[in-house]
Enzyme design. Structure first.
Site, short mmCIF file in Angstrom:
data_model
loop_
_atom_site.label_atom_id
_atom_site.label_comp_id
_atom_site.label_asym_id
_atom_site.label_seq_id
_atom_site.Cartn_x
_atom_site.Cartn_y
_atom_site.Cartn_z
N ASP A 1 3.55 -7.91 6.46
CA ASP A 1 3.01 -7.20 7.63
C ASP A 1 1.50 -7.44 7.71
O ASP A 1 0.69 -6.51 7.74
CB ASP A 1 3.34 -5.70 7.56
N GLU B 1 2.81 -0.80 -6.61
CA GLU B 1 1.34 -0.88 -6.59
C GLU B 1 0.73 -0.05 -7.73
O GLU B 1 -0.28 -0.44 -8.32
CB GLU B 1 0.81 -0.40 -5.23
N TYR C 1 11.39 -6.10 9.16
CA TYR C 1 10.15 -6.77 8.81
C TYR C 1 10.17 -8.27 9.15
O TYR C 1 9.13 -8.93 9.04
CB TYR C 1 9.80 -6.55 7.33
N THR D 1 -6.19 6.29 -6.21
CA THR D 1 -4.86 6.90 -6.15
C THR D 1 -3.90 6.31 -7.19
O THR D 1 -2.79 5.90 -6.88
CB THR D 1 -4.26 6.76 -4.74
#
Ligand code: 2GW
Ligand code: MN
Length: 297
Positions: free
Chosen positions: A156, A246, A69, A188
């Site tokens: 990102d 998350e 990354y 979700t």
């Protein structure tokens, strides 16, 4: 360190008259708990820059780049220097296991970068979730006299438009670009009661991205500490929430309402189609080849 001097303007500064009647009509610009939702057209950049200039603020900004990354750092930092809190004091804290791969990027006035070496981790879920623990420690004492606000961002990503003082608040969440028009039962969230991130059917406000959140040092400390604790309870019970930290962030924001929400202008996806409500893309997830950057599936 946050002192409230109020939102002060001064004589002789000219800007458009605000209206009690005219505003965005195609989007909500306030939540049902009266937190503003920031969209293009809901604020006057000139005016709020003037107001916040008087407060002499520092915005800490954290970003993690481990393993492959680090390839995202150049675009992330270069674009941030074009668009992110230009004219205000910014201190980036970059956590990486490969400090030698950090690119040389020229910082704008009053912007600075500190690189911190962290150990490499094998499981990517541990990298993503380990951020919470590092942020918990960072916001505990170290930044107390260093910064007023903090934002924690995915690497990102790339800036394409202004991200400025309109985003500052005690506790700030960003609405995920895929779910801003979805009914709550389609969000979700973690749905297994065994996880500490569990949100029962029938509950939920918005779905917030894990890629950007922030607020005062105190609020972000409480957030990251709580998420870290909840994730360790899950780990002890051999369960990992569906979308990792998350999911825990979403649980936190459901019961600790953000004082300000940023619209998906503040986190789009380069691969998304546009949407009529999105007048400007400010910050976006870049398209990435997961197979190439994620060695440990
Ligand atoms: C490696 C393998 C698989 C997934 C991530 C990584 C990885 C992540 C890595 O090798 N090195 C690294 O520095 N990271 C950091 O973790 C980096 O800052 C990255 O932006 C962040 C989150 O990983 P990412 O960007 O691949 O996850 P996304 O874009 O799919 O993100 C969402 O979901 C995540 C949890 O599943 C996080 O909540 C993230 O904040 C969300 O945007
Ligand atoms: Mn990401």
């Amino acid at each position: 360190k946050l002192k409230n001097f109020g939102l002060r303007s001064s004589p002789g500064i000219f800007y458009n008259q605000p209206s009690a009647l005219v505003g965005r009509t195609d989007v909500a610009s306030v939540t049902s708990w009266l937190a503003p939702i920031i969209w293009e057209g809901t604020f006057d950049a000139t005016l709020i820059d003037i107001i916040y200039k008087q407060q002499n603020l520092t915005i800490a900004t954290t970003v993690f780049a481990l393993g492959k990354y680090t390839r995202f750092l150049k675009e992330f930092l270069e674009s941030a220097e074009q668009h992110y809190f230009v004219g205000f004091r910014v201190h980036y804290y970059l956590f990486t296991d490969l400090p030698e791969e950090v690119p040389e990027v020229k910082m704008g006035e009053n912007h600075s970068l500190t690189v911190r070496k962290v150990p490499s981790l094998n499981r990517w879920q541990d990298i993503s979730m380990g951020r919470m623990e590092i942020l918990e420690k960072l916001t505990e004492n170290e930044l107390a006299n260093e910064a007023d606000y903090i934002f924690c961002l995915d690497v990102d990503t790339k800036f394409y438009g202004r991200w400025g003082v309109e985003t500052l608040g005690h506790l700030v969440g960003v609405i995920h670009p895929w779910f801003f028009d979805a009914p709550r039962d389609r969000l979700t969230y973690e749905r297994r009661p065994e996880s500490q991130a569990y949100i029962p059917a029938g509950e939920g406000d918005y779905y917030y991205t894990g890629a950007a959140f922030g607020g005062s040092l105190e609020d972000v400390h409480h957030l990251t500490k709580t998420c870290r604790e909840q994730m360790s309870v899950d780990a002890a019970n051999s369960i990992e929430a569906i979308w990792h930290e998350e999911s825990h962030l979403n649980k936190y924001f459901l019961y600790n309402k953000p004082s300000k929400l940023l619209s998906p202008e503040y986190l789009w996806r380069d691969i998304n189609a546009g949407a009529a409500q999105i007048k400007i893309i400010r910050f976006s997830h870049v398209a990435k080849n997961n197979a190439e950057v994620r060695p440990n599936p």
